[in-house]
Design an enzyme around this catalytic site. Structure first.
Site, PDB file in Angstrom:
ATOM      1  N   GLY A 152       0.785  -1.239   0.000  1.00 55.76           N
ATOM      2  CA  GLY A 152       0.000   0.000   0.000  1.00 55.76           C
ATOM      3  C   GLY A 152       0.813   1.283   0.000  1.00 55.76           C
ATOM      4  N   ARG A 181     -15.726 -18.175  -8.250  1.00 52.57           N
ATOM      5  CA  ARG A 181     -15.214 -16.853  -8.652  1.00 52.57           C
ATOM      6  C   ARG A 181     -16.379 -15.883  -8.873  1.00 52.57           C
ATOM      7  NH1 ARG A 181     -10.103 -14.746  -7.948  1.00 52.57           N
ATOM      8  NH2 ARG A 181     -10.089 -12.836  -9.134  1.00 52.57           N
ATOM      9  N   MET A 183      -3.879  -6.901  -7.270  1.00 48.69           N
ATOM     10  CA  MET A 183      -3.456  -8.043  -8.084  1.00 48.69           C
ATOM     11  C   MET A 183      -4.639  -8.934  -8.497  1.00 48.69           C
ATOM     12  SD  MET A 183      -0.330  -7.329  -8.385  1.00 48.69           S
ATOM     13  CE  MET A 183       0.808  -6.200  -7.590  1.00 48.69           C
ATOM     14  N   LEU A 186     -10.063  -8.049 -12.474  1.00 53.13           N
ATOM     15  CA  LEU A 186     -11.411  -7.536 -12.210  1.00 53.13           C
ATOM     16  C   LEU A 186     -12.436  -8.150 -13.164  1.00 53.13           C
ATOM     17  CD1 LEU A 186     -10.806  -3.718 -11.633  1.00 53.13           C
ATOM     18  CD2 LEU A 186     -10.799  -5.569  -9.966  1.00 53.13           C
ATOM     19  N   ASN A 222      -5.399   2.483 -12.964  1.00 53.19           N
ATOM     20  CA  ASN A 222      -4.413   1.532 -12.444  1.00 53.19           C
ATOM     21  C   ASN A 222      -3.027   2.143 -12.545  1.00 53.19           C
ATOM     22  OD1 ASN A 222      -3.317  -1.095 -11.682  1.00 53.19           O
ATOM     23  ND2 ASN A 222      -2.682  -1.305 -13.828  1.00 53.19           N
ATOM     24  N   HIS A 237       0.838   1.041 -13.228  1.00 55.70           N
ATOM     25  CA  HIS A 237       1.666  -0.073 -13.692  1.00 55.70           C
ATOM     26  C   HIS A 237       3.139   0.349 -13.605  1.00 55.70           C
ATOM     27  CE1 HIS A 237       2.672  -3.731 -15.744  1.00 55.70           C
ATOM     28  NE2 HIS A 237       3.498  -3.032 -16.502  1.00 55.70           N
ATOM     29  N   GLU A 261       6.045   6.314  -9.471  1.00 53.74           N
ATOM     30  CA  GLU A 261       4.698   5.909  -9.037  1.00 53.74           C
ATOM     31  C   GLU A 261       4.081   6.856  -8.012  1.00 53.74           C
ATOM     32  OE1 GLU A 261       3.981   1.750  -8.159  1.00 53.74           O
ATOM     33  OE2 GLU A 261       5.837   1.188  -9.140  1.00 53.74           O
TER      34      GLU A 261
HETATM   35  C1  GAR Z   1       3.472  -1.195  -7.332  1.00 53.95           C
HETATM   36  O1  GAR Z   1       4.794  -1.180  -7.805  1.00 53.95           O
HETATM   37  C2  GAR Z   1       2.503  -1.195  -8.486  1.00 53.95           C
HETATM   38  O2  GAR Z   1       2.944  -0.428  -9.566  1.00 53.95           O
HETATM   39  C3  GAR Z   1       2.467  -2.644  -8.841  1.00 53.95           C
HETATM   40  O3  GAR Z   1       2.465  -3.313  -7.596  1.00 53.95           O
HETATM   41  C4  GAR Z   1       3.171  -2.521  -6.633  1.00 53.95           C
HETATM   42  C5  GAR Z   1       2.282  -2.328  -5.425  1.00 53.95           C
HETATM   43  O4  GAR Z   1       2.959  -1.654  -4.397  1.00 53.95           O
HETATM   44  N1  GAR Z   1       1.321  -2.978  -9.638  1.00 53.95           N
HETATM   45  C6  GAR Z   1       1.337  -3.877 -10.612  1.00 53.95           C
HETATM   46  O5  GAR Z   1       2.317  -4.543 -10.888  1.00 53.95           O
HETATM   47  C7  GAR Z   1       0.030  -4.016 -11.372  1.00 53.95           C
HETATM   48  N2  GAR Z   1       0.236  -4.715 -12.598  1.00 53.95           N
HETATM   49  P1  GAR Z   1       2.183  -0.929  -3.211  1.00 53.95           P
HETATM   50  O6  GAR Z   1       1.191  -1.939  -2.622  1.00 53.95           O
HETATM   51  O7  GAR Z   1       3.273  -0.602  -2.233  1.00 53.95           O
HETATM   52  O8  GAR Z   1       1.495   0.291  -3.751  1.00 53.95           O
END
Ligand code: GAR
Length: 208
Positions: free
Chosen positions: A12, A66, A91, A94, A108, A110, A181
């Site tokens: 998170g 599901r 993860m 949806l 989202n 990425h 991010e």
């Molecule tokens: C983040 O790096 C996000 O970009 C990635 O998971 C991590 C979550 O970190 N998302 C994906 O790979 C989606 N395809 P967080 O829980 O610390 O925000």
């Protein structure tokens, strides 16, 4: 005010960046109504509770099928009437019903510059492993709207980050998080909350 529902699965840190952005004014006209995790052990739920945000777990393990899980997830989201659903390290694949119901209202983050290192199987550390294996000199992060494909929806914001000699997937992941991010996620929400993002013919445009 834009009502946000955040879907998470893990640590998170992107959720934290949104909470901080709202607190320090990087994000205006928005509030987080609920944080929903598929994983009961997600630290993101603790972050929500620490900030007096309703924290809910809807786990696929609590349902026989599901379809039942999907239905419960949609019902839980609907309860909070969000204007925007933010996938912050979510993860879960949806259900199409949710994506259609909230068309152009789900975003989202990425951890790569889409269309590089995205699609099925590219999530979390795998993305950074693939970038290092290919030897790219730039990677980064992308915030995009969610459509029925995997990482195929309209791109809202991207930020590039250098790949440096000696990087491990973990080091690169940290750089992408801190330098890209955690910046573009709050920025994208702020743009949406202030009516600055329009989608036309599958392309997102930003009114500055
Ligand atoms: C983040 O790096 C996000 O970009 C990635 O998971 C991590 C979550 O970190 N998302 C994906 O790979 C989606 N395809 P967080 O829980 O610390 O925000």
């Amino acid at each position: 005010m834009l009502r946000i529902g955040v879907l998470v699965s893990g640590g998170g840190t992107n959720l934290q960046a949104i909470i901080d952005g709202i607190r320090n004014g990087v994000v205006t006209n928005a509030g987080i109504e609920v944080v929903i995790s598929n994983n009961p052990g997600a630290y993101a739920l603790q972050r929500a509770m620490d900030n007096n945000i309703p924290a809910v777990c809807v786990s696929p393990k609590s349902f026989e099928t599901r379809d039942e899980f999907n239905e419960a997830l949609i019902a839980k989201i609907d309860e909070y009437h969000p204007d925007l659903i933010v996938l912050a390290g979510c993860m879960v694949v949806l259900p199409a019903e949710l994506i259609n119901k909230y068309a152009n209202r789900i975003i989202n983050i990425h951890p790569a510059l889409i269309p590089s290192f995205c699609g099925k199987g590219f999530y979390g550390l795998h993305v950074h492993e693939a970038a290092l294996e290919r030897g790219v000199k730039l990677t980064g992060a992308t915030v995009h709207f969610v459509d029925e494909g995997t990482d195929t929806g309209p791109i809202i914001l991207q930020k590039a980050v250098p790949v440096l000699k000696g990087d491990t997937p973990e080091i690169l992941q940290k750089r992408v998080m801190t330098e890209a991010e955690w910046k573009i996620m709050p920025q994208a929400i702020n743009l949406i909350a202030n009516g600055k993002v329009k989608v036309e013919n599958g392309i997102a445009w930003i009114d500055e």
